[in-house]
Design a protein around this motif. Structure first.
Motif, short mmCIF file in Angstrom:
data_model
loop_
_atom_site.label_atom_id
_atom_site.label_comp_id
_atom_site.label_asym_id
_atom_site.label_seq_id
_atom_site.Cartn_x
_atom_site.Cartn_y
_atom_site.Cartn_z
N ARG A 106 0.83 -1.21 0.00
CA ARG A 106 0.00 0.00 0.00
C ARG A 106 0.86 1.26 0.00
O ARG A 106 0.59 2.22 -0.75
N ASP A 107 1.91 1.27 0.82
CA ASP A 107 2.66 2.50 1.06
C ASP A 107 3.88 2.67 0.15
O ASP A 107 4.34 3.80 -0.06
N VAL A 108 4.44 1.55 -0.34
CA VAL A 108 5.67 1.63 -1.13
C VAL A 108 5.45 1.16 -2.57
O VAL A 108 5.67 1.92 -3.52
N LEU A 109 5.02 -0.07 -2.74
CA LEU A 109 4.93 -0.65 -4.08
C LEU A 109 3.92 0.06 -4.96
O LEU A 109 4.25 0.53 -6.06
N ASN A 110 2.66 0.11 -4.52
CA ASN A 110 1.60 0.64 -5.39
C ASN A 110 1.84 2.09 -5.82
O ASN A 110 1.69 2.42 -7.01
N PRO A 111 2.25 2.98 -4.90
CA PRO A 111 2.52 4.36 -5.35
C PRO A 111 3.65 4.45 -6.37
O PRO A 111 3.58 5.26 -7.31
N LEU A 112 4.69 3.64 -6.19
CA LEU A 112 5.82 3.70 -7.12
C LEU A 112 5.44 3.14 -8.49
O LEU A 112 5.86 3.67 -9.53
N VAL A 113 4.68 2.06 -8.51
CA VAL A 113 4.23 1.50 -9.80
C VAL A 113 3.39 2.53 -10.54
O VAL A 113 3.54 2.74 -11.74
N SER A 114 2.50 3.19 -9.80
CA SER A 114 1.66 4.23 -10.42
C SER A 114 2.51 5.41 -10.91
O SER A 114 2.32 5.91 -12.03
N LYS A 115 3.47 5.82 -10.10
CA LYS A 115 4.34 6.94 -10.47
C LYS A 115 5.09 6.67 -11.77
O LYS A 115 5.25 7.57 -12.61
N HIS A 116 5.54 5.43 -11.95
CA HIS A 116 6.34 5.09 -13.14
C HIS A 116 5.51 4.43 -14.23
O HIS A 116 6.05 3.80 -15.14
N GLN A 117 4.18 4.59 -14.14
CA GLN A 117 3.25 4.19 -15.20
C GLN A 117 3.32 2.68 -15.48
O GLN A 117 3.30 2.25 -16.63
N GLY A 118 3.37 1.90 -14.40
CA GLY A 118 3.37 0.46 -14.54
C GLY A 118 2.00 -0.13 -14.26
O GLY A 118 1.06 0.56 -13.85
N ARG A 119 1.89 -1.44 -14.48
CA ARG A 119 0.63 -2.17 -14.21
C ARG A 119 0.97 -3.50 -13.55
O ARG A 119 1.69 -4.31 -14.13
N ILE A 120 0.48 -3.72 -12.33
CA ILE A 120 0.68 -5.01 -11.67
C ILE A 120 -0.29 -6.01 -12.29
O ILE A 120 -1.51 -5.80 -12.26
N PHE A 121 0.25 -7.08 -12.89
CA PHE A 121 -0.65 -8.06 -13.51
C PHE A 121 -0.66 -9.41 -12.79
O PHE A 121 -1.46 -10.27 -13.14
N LYS A 122 0.20 -9.58 -11.79
CA LYS A 122 0.13 -10.81 -11.00
C LYS A 122 0.79 -10.58 -9.65
O LYS A 122 1.87 -10.00 -9.56
N THR A 123 0.11 -11.04 -8.59
CA THR A 123 0.70 -11.02 -7.25
C THR A 123 0.57 -12.40 -6.64
O THR A 123 -0.36 -13.15 -6.94
N THR A 124 1.53 -12.74 -5.79
CA THR A 124 1.48 -13.98 -5.02
C THR A 124 1.70 -13.60 -3.56
O THR A 124 1.79 -12.42 -3.23
#
Length: 597
Positions: free
Chosen positions: A41-59
């Motif tokens: 919530r605090d590190v991964l998601n904001p950075l992915v959004s900032k760098h215009q990425g898309r999470i397509f799989k999580t485990t």
């Protein structure tokens, strides 16, 4: 099933995984899950959004992210490692959440919101061999970012990655210093040792197979001793080409001692340098240089092994160590042919021609030394794999290859009763022919010879599935994965299959979702059924399509055969059949996924 047109695109893929996830979960499951949720919530998601990425799989402990450019992917990777380090700053060291990251630019296949293919697999495999806290880039990603990002990269050379046809050149990002990971010892009360891949000093990259062969032989022989815990080959080989301290290796692999060395082969001469180091202090326990004729290579093996065992345990007499060694060949040329054959199987593209070429090397070894048990064992393995993958639909060819495998395995066992590989193959021959009790006995004996060998242990675990003991298989596979860090991803696929046959579908599905698709090939029927029983019918049908394509690709029988006929071949030759209820369980699962079982 109707075929759909496969969509493809070029994408930059970031693969990240938590180092020591199982250890963290064992210590505090609820706390670890809460911490991971907060980091996402605090590190991964904001950075992915900032760098215009898309999470397509999580485990449970991993994530795959797609970017439109390699520059964005690498910027995100660097920021992510720095963000995780900052979040760890006020936490106790043994509770740090540390990532490994791999980045690749490559072609991917698109299915809905999910992505598949080697573009994904290469990123995941680079992540697996990255250092804790570190980032590895493939050559294709590096070429796109080298003049566009203000960071320093170190070329660590071509990396041989499992099930990837060609070596992948990799680059390490230096702006994210690697970190220590605290972990418990792998076997309380036993000294533990990691054997790093010996460096090839011959000046000829084609001689890499020989230094690798020396390393693997030492690992295999040390694994025979129950009073010594040996880190699996897959774990120690992750450090090939990396500049790391011995103390770091010891911490990450939970090893008390580390053996490292180099090999120089010069015509009929060989020079081996070896040193045993206390991982906690960096102190040299023992060091030696061997400058001998090639005919003495086996004596050098024995001396190194005897010295290590006597230095670490003080309980095993060196004469016992030497007697425990498999009989060496009469000629070093035979040994060289065996190492060449093994290298072909490990490095080259998986194909019938590669297996035939490897068999040619092994057969030349037996011509030089007709008493060389190991060569016969490898011939048996090749015929075994050819029967599994390259003769589906031809009963005559299948029977011929199985007979050749069984004949060579029996020859190897007759020459050397401690040849674990041959015992394994002989045991599996019995299992496939329906002699389950005898097959189990032989495979268990092979496991008992090298109890520290993770691959041998997983073969025994899979045999337990076939003979109707899936819960025992789960316990053994879980223990192997727990004690093999890092472990190959196909280890998880085997555990997922064990979960399935133990009727633990939620756990099976969770692992199958984590494993790169290429690693599911040998467990595909279980994956189809696990998703079906879990109610995830779209994923079950997707796996069913892949299973059908997989069978069709290896089918050499009647070209007009349908999937129903191919499945009957699978049930007759490859699927577990000790307990009728397991066969019914698989058939019902395949039907739920729309397959004519």
């Amino acid at each position: 099933m109707a075929e759909e047109r496969v969509q493809r695109r070029l994408a930059a893929i970031l693969a990240a995984d938590v180092v020591g996830y199982s250890r963290l979960m064992e210590r505090d499951e609820a706390g670890t899950l809460a911490a991971l949720k907060a980091r996402r919530r605090d590190v991964l998601n904001p950075l992915v959004s900032k760098h215009q990425g898309r999470i397509f799989k999580t485990t449970g402990d991993g994530v795959l992210v797609e970017f439109g450019s390699a520059v964005n992917a690498v910027h995100c990777a660097v920021d992510l490692q720095q963000g995780m380090a900052a979040a760890n700053a006020d936490q106790p060291e043994d509770l740090h959440i540390v990532l490994r990251i791999g980045v690749n630019l490559g072609d991917v296949m698109v299915e809905g919101s999910d992505l598949y293919g080697d573009g994904i697999n290469i990123a995941a495999r680079l992540e697996a061999v990255a250092e804790p806290g570190g980032i590895l880039l493939s050559g294709t990603a590096y070429d796109q970012v080298k003049n566009k990002i203000k960071t320093t990269f170190v070329d660590i050379g071509p990396q041989t990655l499992k099930n990837i046809a060609e070596p992948v050149r990799a680059y390490r990002v230096t702006d994210t210093p690697t970190v220590a990971v605290v972990a418990p010892k792998i076997a309380a009360g036993k000294p533990s040792i990691a054997v790093l891949p010996f460096t090839n000093m011959s000046g000829d990259p084609e001689q890499e197979y020989f230094s690798d062969g020396i390393t693997e032989d030492i690992i295999i022989e040390l694994s025979r001793f129950r009073d010594l815990a040996v880190v699996a080959r897959n774990s120690s080989y992750a450090y090939r080409g990396n500049t790391v301290s011995i103390q770091q290796v010891g911490r990450e692999l939970r090893a008390d001692f580390v053996l490292e060395g180099s090999v120089r082969k010069m015509g009929n001469r060989i020079r081996i340098n070896a040193q045993l180091i206390d991982a906690a202090t960096g102190r040299h326990v023992w060091a030696e240089r061997y400058d001998r004729s090639m005919e003495d290579v086996f004596a050098i093996h024995d001396e190194i092994i005897a010295t290590i065992v006597s230095s670490l345990t003080g309980q095993i007499d060196s004469t016992i160590v030497l007697r425990a060694r498999a009989k060496p060949p009469a000629s070093w040329q035979a040994y060289d042919h065996v190492l060449s054959g093994i290298a072909a199987l490990v490095v080259e593209r998986f194909s019938r021609d590669v297996y035939l070429r490897a068999i040619g090397n092994f057969e030349r070894a037996t011509e030089i030394d007709p008493q060389y048990a190991r060569a016969f064992g490898w011939i048996a393995l090749c015929y075994n794999r050819m029967a599994l993958f390259f003769c589906k639909g031809s009963e005559e060819e299948y029977t011929r290859l199985r007979a050749l495998s069984r004949e060579n395995a029996r020859r190897a066992v007759a020459l050397d009763g401690n040849n674990a590989e041959a015992l394994n193959l002989l045991g599996w021959s019995q299992i496939w022919e329906g002699s389950f009790a005898e097959g189990e006995r032989l495979v268990e004996r092979a496991y008992s010879i090298n109890p520290n060998d993770g691959v041998g242990a997983l073969r025994f675990a899979t045999a337990l599935i076939y003979v109707g003991k899936p819960e025992q298989a789960v316990r053994l596979a879980e223990a192997v994965i727990q004690h093999t860090r890092p472990h190959p991803e196909w280890f998880l696929s085997d555990l997922a299959e064990a979960y399935f046959y133990a009727r633990r579908n939620d756990e099976s599905v969770a692992l199958f979702e984590k494993v790169p698709d290429v690693e599911i090939n040998e467990n595909r029927a279980a994956a189809v059924c696990a998703f079906a029983y879990a109610g995830q019918l779209d994923r079950a049908r997707l796996q069913a399509d892949r299973y059908a394509a997989q069978m069709r690709a290896n089918w050499i029988g009647d070209p007009n055969a349908g999937i129903a006929e191919m499945l009957e071949w699978e049930f007759q030759h490859f699927l577990p059949r000790s307990r009728p209820e397991d066969i019914d369980y698989v058939r019902d699962g395949l039907r739920k996924a729309g397959m004519p079982a």
